[in-house]
Scaffold this motif. Structure first.
Motif, short mmCIF file in Angstrom:
data_model
loop_
_atom_site.label_atom_id
_atom_site.label_comp_id
_atom_site.label_asym_id
_atom_site.label_seq_id
_atom_site.Cartn_x
_atom_site.Cartn_y
_atom_site.Cartn_z
N VAL A 255 67.60 -6.56 21.88
CA VAL A 255 68.02 -5.16 21.72
C VAL A 255 68.34 -4.88 20.25
O VAL A 255 67.89 -3.87 19.69
CB VAL A 255 69.25 -4.84 22.62
CG1 VAL A 255 69.84 -3.48 22.27
CG2 VAL A 255 68.83 -4.85 24.08
N SER A 256 69.06 -5.81 19.60
CA SER A 256 69.40 -5.51 18.20
C SER A 256 68.15 -5.55 17.33
O SER A 256 68.04 -4.79 16.37
CB SER A 256 70.50 -6.44 17.69
OG SER A 256 70.06 -7.75 17.78
N SER B 177 74.11 -1.95 30.55
CA SER B 177 75.23 -1.48 31.38
C SER B 177 75.90 -2.65 32.10
O SER B 177 77.00 -2.53 32.58
CB SER B 177 74.74 -0.45 32.40
OG SER B 177 73.84 -1.08 33.28
N GLU B 178 75.20 -3.78 32.20
CA GLU B 178 75.78 -4.91 32.92
C GLU B 178 75.19 -6.21 32.34
O GLU B 178 73.97 -6.36 32.29
CB GLU B 178 75.40 -4.80 34.41
CG GLU B 178 76.26 -5.66 35.28
CD GLU B 178 76.03 -5.36 36.76
OE1 GLU B 178 75.46 -4.29 37.08
OE2 GLU B 178 76.41 -6.21 37.57
N ASP C 296 68.09 1.43 29.84
CA ASP C 296 69.27 0.68 30.27
C ASP C 296 68.85 -0.73 30.68
O ASP C 296 67.92 -0.91 31.47
CB ASP C 296 69.92 1.41 31.46
CG ASP C 296 71.12 0.63 31.97
OD1 ASP C 296 71.85 0.07 31.13
OD2 ASP C 296 71.30 0.57 33.20
N LEU C 297 69.55 -1.71 30.15
CA LEU C 297 69.24 -3.11 30.50
C LEU C 297 70.37 -3.69 31.33
O LEU C 297 71.53 -3.36 31.13
CB LEU C 297 69.08 -3.95 29.23
CG LEU C 297 67.78 -3.75 28.50
CD1 LEU C 297 67.94 -2.86 27.32
CD2 LEU C 297 67.19 -5.08 28.10
N ALA D 110 65.34 -0.38 32.76
CA ALA D 110 65.00 0.92 33.34
C ALA D 110 64.90 1.95 32.22
O ALA D 110 65.80 2.02 31.36
CB ALA D 110 66.06 1.32 34.34
N ASP D 111 63.78 2.70 32.21
CA ASP D 111 63.64 3.71 31.15
C ASP D 111 63.53 5.10 31.76
O ASP D 111 63.54 5.26 32.99
CB ASP D 111 62.43 3.40 30.25
CG ASP D 111 61.11 3.39 31.01
OD1 ASP D 111 60.90 4.31 31.83
OD2 ASP D 111 60.27 2.49 30.79
N THR D 112 63.45 6.11 30.90
CA THR D 112 63.32 7.49 31.40
C THR D 112 61.96 8.06 30.98
O THR D 112 61.84 9.25 30.72
CB THR D 112 64.46 8.38 30.87
OG1 THR D 112 64.46 8.29 29.44
CG2 THR D 112 65.81 7.94 31.39
#
Ligand SMILES: Nc1ncnc2c1ncn2[C@@H]1O[C@H](COP(=O)(O)OP(=O)(O)OP(=O)(O)O)[C@@H](O)[C@H]1O
Ligand SMILES: [Mg+2]
Length: 450
Positions: free
Chosen positions: A303-304, A320-321, A356-357, A371-373
């Motif tokens: 992610v970074s 988120s988790e 969101d991962l 999950a993406d949008t």
């Protein structure tokens, strides 16, 4: 008889069951007939025995006249003597047989009914013992029907036994079928031949030869791709260097075309790198041995790494988790998996969206969810997106190898990767990677992966 079913076991069960039932019925019919004949002979025997007993012992017990017992099943005894025109003694005066019959059995008609009569002629009298034929027939039929009883039980029992035997015999085929079903390009293993019935051995060994040939041709193909990618790498690096060197000498009016040329070289290099990565993943090759790997740390580092691209596109990316989950793998492999999936999410999600991962651990599996949008993937294209070079969205740059690499790596670690369109009120795609958790029982990771 032709049974219309494609299942061999059903065909066998039905044919054997029918065959044995037909034998059973034939056996039943012959037992029935034999029983009829047997009972008839037995009843005849009884008549002659009764006649003999009356002659020897019981004549005095027969009344001179009687209207019978009223029981139609009883046998009727008539005794004639020379001096009487009508029976001297009888158990039923209404029944009169032909006194002139010779010794032996005869069929007679008396009191409006047919009778089977045994006549015993002695020097001073005639003893006749008769029984209604209708009674004899009923008794014979009852007794023959009882002889059929075992058949009623045997036929269903035969069907059950045939079913159990055939299913047992086919269990080995079912097992073989399951093993064959598990074979795919990533898992080309020979079928076991120990414990198999000899009839199946030629079939299994030809499948195994085919698997061997397939494995060999896939290995050749992988080697070719890997060799070709290797060969292309050097001239491409040289080309890139030359382009870099040329940069300063490009006239301003040619700059744009020159940049397009550099991007083309860049794309080709990426493609060659992906081909190499895929060939390595398919060939189950790793540069470093697998080790215990904490997924939360890995996900955070990817992610970074991709954060600048997310910021540029104004995509909100976060986790988120993050449940601690350790697996046994190499860092470069898992890095490639997560980077390809998060890279896809970033690439296909429009500006302003979010990603969101989640990292979870449950039921022996570590689970990474992304999950993406974005627009998601049309349902009919979902089964094909893992194919090499298959792309849905041609408006965005890419080579269509990312997901093929992901699947090859995940399969190598006995895991699975799935993509599904979101059904939680948001449009978008959810990618899920599941890989067995590292056992806590002290089994060393290298041993566990062999
Ligand atoms: N998160 C996503 N949202 C929408 N579509 C996606 C997503 N991820 C993958 N796809 C679709 O699946 C196709 C295959 O993806 P894959 O990663 O294999 O190739 P690619 O992204 O096109 O190219 P690359 O080899 O550079 O990754 C993509 O072309 C895209 O259409
Ligand atoms: Mg991709």
């Amino acid at each position: 008889m032709r049974i219309k079913t494609r299942s061999l076991s059903t065909q066998l069960i039905v044919s054997l069951g029918l065959l044995l039932s037909i034998f059973g019925i034939m056996q039943g019919v012959s037992s029935y007939r034999l029983a009829l004949v047997g009972v008839d002979a037995l009843l005849d025997d009884r008549l002659s025995t009764v006649a003999a007993r009356i002659r020897d012992v019981y004549e005095a017990a027969i009344p001179h006249r009687s209207n019978g017992s009223g029981n139609a099943d009883d046998i009727v005894v008539v005794v004639w003597t020379a001096e009487h025109k009508s029976p001297a003694r009888t158990t039923d005066s209404a029944v009169v047989f032909d006194r002139n019959s010779p010794t032996g059995f005869s069929q007679q008609f008396a009191a409006h009914e047919a009778w089977r009569v045994y006549t015993l002629v002695t020097y001073d009298e005639v003893i006749q013992v008769g029984q209604r034929i209708s009674v004899r027939v009923r008794m014979a039929q009852d007794s023959a029907a009882r002889a059929l009883m075992p058949i009623y039980v045997l036929i269903p029992a035969v069907w059950i036994a045939v079913y159990i035997c055939v299913r047992r015999a086919f269990r080995v085929l079912d097992r073989l079928g399951r093993r064959a079903q598990a074979i795919d390009s990533a898992h080309l293993v020979a079928l076991p031949d120990e414990g198999l019935p000899v009839e199946l051995l030629p079939f299994v060994s030809s499948i195994n030869r085919m698997i061997q040939r397939l494995d060999e041709s896939m290995r050749l193909e992988r080697d070719f791709i890997s060799d070709a990618a290797h060969e292309l790498r050097t001239p491409l690096t040289a080309l890139k260097l030359q382009a870099d060197n040329l940069q300063g000498d490009i006239a301003p009016q040619n700059r744009e075309r020159f940049q397009a040329l550099r991007r083309g070289i860049e794309r080709t290099s990426t493609l060659v790198e992906q081909l190499l990565q895929l060939a390595r993943a398919d060939a189950q090759m790793t540069s470093t041995p697998p080790a215990a790997l904490e997924l939360t740390a890995l996900v955070a580092s990817v992610v970074s790494e991709l954060l600048p691209i997310a910021n540029q596109k104004r995509i909100d990316i976060g986790a988120s988790e993050l449940t601690p989950a350790r697996i046994c793998a190499t860092e470069p492999d898992l890095h490639a998996v997560v980077k390809n999936l998060v890279g896809n999410a970033l690439r296909y999600t429009p500006a302003g969206g979010s990603i969101d991962l989640r990292v979870l651990a449950a039921d022996g599996y570590a689970r990474i969810e992304i999950a993406d949008t974005g627009p998601g993937i049309p349902e009919d294209a979902l089964p094909r997106v893992f194919d090499r070079f298959y792309r849905v969205n041609h408006g965005v740059e890419g080579s269509g190898l990312g997901l093929a690499i992901v699947r090859a790596i995940v399969t190598r670690y006995s895991g699975r990767v799935t993509l599904e369109n979101r059904h939680d009120g948001v449009t978008g795609l959810r990618a899920v990677v599941e890989i067995p958790l590292l056992a806590e029982d002290g089994v060393r990771c290298a041993e566990a992966t062999g």
